[in-house]
Design a protein around this motif. Sequence first.
Motif, short mmCIF file in Angstrom:
data_model
loop_
_atom_site.label_atom_id
_atom_site.label_comp_id
_atom_site.label_asym_id
_atom_site.label_seq_id
_atom_site.Cartn_x
_atom_site.Cartn_y
_atom_site.Cartn_z
N LEU A 81 -10.35 -0.43 4.05
CA LEU A 81 -9.22 0.26 4.35
C LEU A 81 -8.02 -0.66 4.26
CD1 LEU A 81 -8.48 3.59 6.11
CD2 LEU A 81 -6.63 1.84 5.71
N VAL A 82 -7.17 -1.13 3.27
CA VAL A 82 -6.50 -2.20 3.00
C VAL A 82 -5.26 -1.82 2.86
CG1 VAL A 82 -5.92 -4.48 1.96
CG2 VAL A 82 -8.40 -3.78 2.25
N ASP A 83 -3.98 -2.42 3.48
CA ASP A 83 -2.89 -2.14 3.25
C ASP A 83 -2.30 -2.86 2.16
OD1 ASP A 83 0.00 -2.08 3.65
OD2 ASP A 83 0.36 -2.91 5.50
N THR A 84 -1.68 -2.14 1.26
CA THR A 84 -1.18 -3.16 -0.04
C THR A 84 0.29 -2.65 -0.23
OG1 THR A 84 -1.94 -1.31 -1.63
CG2 THR A 84 -3.50 -3.43 -1.15
N LEU A 122 -13.30 1.06 -1.50
CA LEU A 122 -11.97 0.62 -1.04
C LEU A 122 -11.10 1.76 -1.04
CD1 LEU A 122 -9.59 -1.82 -0.71
CD2 LEU A 122 -9.63 -1.61 -3.29
N LEU A 123 -10.29 1.73 -0.06
CA LEU A 123 -9.01 2.68 -0.02
C LEU A 123 -7.64 1.81 0.31
CD1 LEU A 123 -7.57 5.35 -0.17
CD2 LEU A 123 -8.39 5.72 2.35
N HIS A 124 -6.91 1.84 -0.54
CA HIS A 124 -5.79 1.01 -0.35
C HIS A 124 -4.62 1.75 -0.81
CE1 HIS A 124 -4.39 0.03 -4.54
NE2 HIS A 124 -5.52 0.18 -4.54
N GLY A 125 -3.18 1.22 -0.32
CA GLY A 125 -2.26 1.88 -0.59
C GLY A 125 -0.94 1.48 0.18
N ASN A 126 0.13 2.45 0.30
CA ASN A 126 1.39 2.23 0.93
C ASN A 126 1.89 3.41 1.60
OD1 ASN A 126 2.77 3.83 -1.29
ND2 ASN A 126 2.37 1.81 -2.48
N SER A 127 3.22 3.42 1.94
CA SER A 127 3.53 4.71 2.72
C SER A 127 3.81 5.87 1.84
CB SER A 127 4.98 4.39 3.28
OG SER A 127 5.87 3.91 2.24
N VAL A 128 3.51 5.82 0.57
CA VAL A 128 3.95 6.80 -0.45
C VAL A 128 2.59 7.20 -1.25
CG1 VAL A 128 4.92 7.44 -2.77
CG2 VAL A 128 6.06 5.88 -1.07
N ASP A 129 1.42 6.42 -1.46
CA ASP A 129 0.54 6.84 -2.21
C ASP A 129 -0.81 6.09 -1.53
OD1 ASP A 129 -1.03 8.33 -4.05
OD2 ASP A 129 -0.51 6.55 -5.39
N ARG A 147 -9.94 -7.46 -6.82
CA ARG A 147 -8.83 -7.41 -8.07
C ARG A 147 -7.75 -6.26 -7.87
NH1 ARG A 147 -9.18 -11.34 -11.27
NH2 ARG A 147 -11.11 -12.42 -11.64
N GLU A 148 -8.39 -5.29 -7.22
CA GLU A 148 -7.44 -4.08 -6.99
C GLU A 148 -6.22 -4.36 -5.73
OE1 GLU A 148 -6.21 -0.17 -7.54
OE2 GLU A 148 -7.81 -1.28 -8.64
N VAL A 149 -6.85 -5.03 -5.07
CA VAL A 149 -5.92 -5.46 -3.78
C VAL A 149 -4.98 -6.44 -4.31
CG1 VAL A 149 -5.88 -6.58 -1.47
CG2 VAL A 149 -7.86 -4.87 -1.92
N ASP A 150 -5.38 -7.42 -4.97
CA ASP A 150 -4.79 -8.54 -5.31
C ASP A 150 -3.66 -8.07 -6.43
OD1 ASP A 150 -4.15 -11.47 -5.46
OD2 ASP A 150 -4.69 -11.22 -7.70
N ALA A 151 -3.94 -7.03 -7.07
CA ALA A 151 -2.74 -6.58 -8.18
C ALA A 151 -1.92 -5.53 -7.59
CB ALA A 151 -3.49 -6.05 -9.47
N SER A 152 -2.11 -5.23 -6.34
CA SER A 152 -1.20 -4.02 -5.67
C SER A 152 -0.21 -4.24 -4.77
CB SER A 152 -2.13 -3.05 -5.38
OG SER A 152 -3.21 -2.54 -6.16
N ALA A 153 -0.39 -5.28 -3.90
CA ALA A 153 0.67 -5.59 -2.90
C ALA A 153 1.74 -6.42 -3.49
CB ALA A 153 0.11 -6.41 -1.85
N LEU A 154 2.70 -5.75 -3.90
CA LEU A 154 3.84 -6.36 -4.61
C LEU A 154 5.33 -6.19 -3.99
CD1 LEU A 154 2.96 -5.38 -8.29
CD2 LEU A 154 2.30 -7.42 -7.06
N ASP A 156 7.87 -5.10 -5.14
CA ASP A 156 8.74 -4.05 -5.56
C ASP A 156 7.87 -2.95 -5.21
OD1 ASP A 156 6.59 -4.69 -7.35
OD2 ASP A 156 7.94 -4.42 -9.38
N SER A 157 6.80 -3.09 -4.54
CA SER A 157 5.86 -1.88 -4.18
C SER A 157 6.76 -0.97 -2.80
CB SER A 157 4.46 -2.18 -3.63
OG SER A 157 3.79 -2.83 -4.57
N PRO A 158 6.44 0.25 -2.70
CA PRO A 158 6.96 0.81 -1.57
C PRO A 158 6.40 0.29 -0.10
CG PRO A 158 5.90 2.69 -3.08
CD PRO A 158 5.51 1.07 -3.47
N ALA A 159 7.05 0.35 0.98
CA ALA A 159 6.80 -0.30 1.97
C ALA A 159 5.40 0.14 2.79
CB ALA A 159 7.68 0.00 3.00
N SER A 160 4.91 -0.61 3.40
CA SER A 160 3.49 -0.28 4.32
C SER A 160 3.71 0.94 5.04
CB SER A 160 3.03 -1.52 4.92
OG SER A 160 2.74 -2.62 4.09
N GLY A 161 2.67 1.77 5.19
CA GLY A 161 2.59 2.71 5.89
C GLY A 161 1.04 3.20 6.17
#
Length: 309
Positions: A81-84, A122-129, A147-154, A156-161
Amino acid sequence: MPSLLRRVKSKIFIFAHRRTLTLLDGEYGSVFKGRSLDFDELRAYVPGDEVRDIDWKATARHGSPLVKRYVAVRRHAVLLLVDTGRNMAAQALSGETKKDIAVHAAGVLGYLASRHGDDVGLLHGNSVDSKYLPPRSGEEYLERLLREVDASALLDSPASGIAEQLDYVLRYLKGRFLVVVVADEFLPDAGTENLMRRLRRRHEVLWLTVRDAELAAEAGSRMQDSTDVATGQGIPWPLSVDATVRAAYASAMLERERRRRGLFNRLGIAEEQTTGSENVLTAVFSLLEKHRSGTFNARTSAKGGTRAG
């Protein structure tokens, strides 16, 4: 593109010798201690069987002793469960991006699981999705997860949540998982604490925190403002080197850390912190050891350094 898992494995073999890997394997295996057997069938008691395996209700119905037979569960489900969120695109205490450290940590934990024949999801995401990739076996699949984790934490992504991902597990995922959370350093609010408590009741939960960089620059450093990626707020360089401001900042961080440690202890969730990729193996070993022993009291200083494993 170079393999992320190969990079993780290279670092493992650089920083760990055979004894360390054996210890890591042992600590990982201990997570499922007491949960590795499933009921198979009843059969007649024979001398030498464990008395505790007798099914007394079935024995009473049958008229002669019957014992339960079990089969080993050969595959468990591990959920990374990764914060991205945007926070993970920020700089960690080591100077690396938190995302790079998260990829390395997820790779180490996923590799350990794969060595034991377990499925990894894997479950990853941010405060929105949130995005879920169900547990499967194999290093090729683990590479896809990294690769999914590496490509997702940007940036311009929504903030962590992380509450969004905790809620997703509780709402939508069935079965029992070993949930390994890799997340930004934060102090959970009451709502998030409640989600963590509910998650702990349903699953085995381990929590690895990626330490923040210091927002307040040290005196003598180059003249550059510090910025919080999550909020966009910053500390002007002249203010950050002021002794009074630095003392207040340090005091606030110590208090926040004290409250964080108290929360994880209260919930019975083993938590460890990592400051950079070179620290990940030590942090993972300490995390697994804490979970096995059930001792969640802080073994680290308030600054977050881990003891040697």
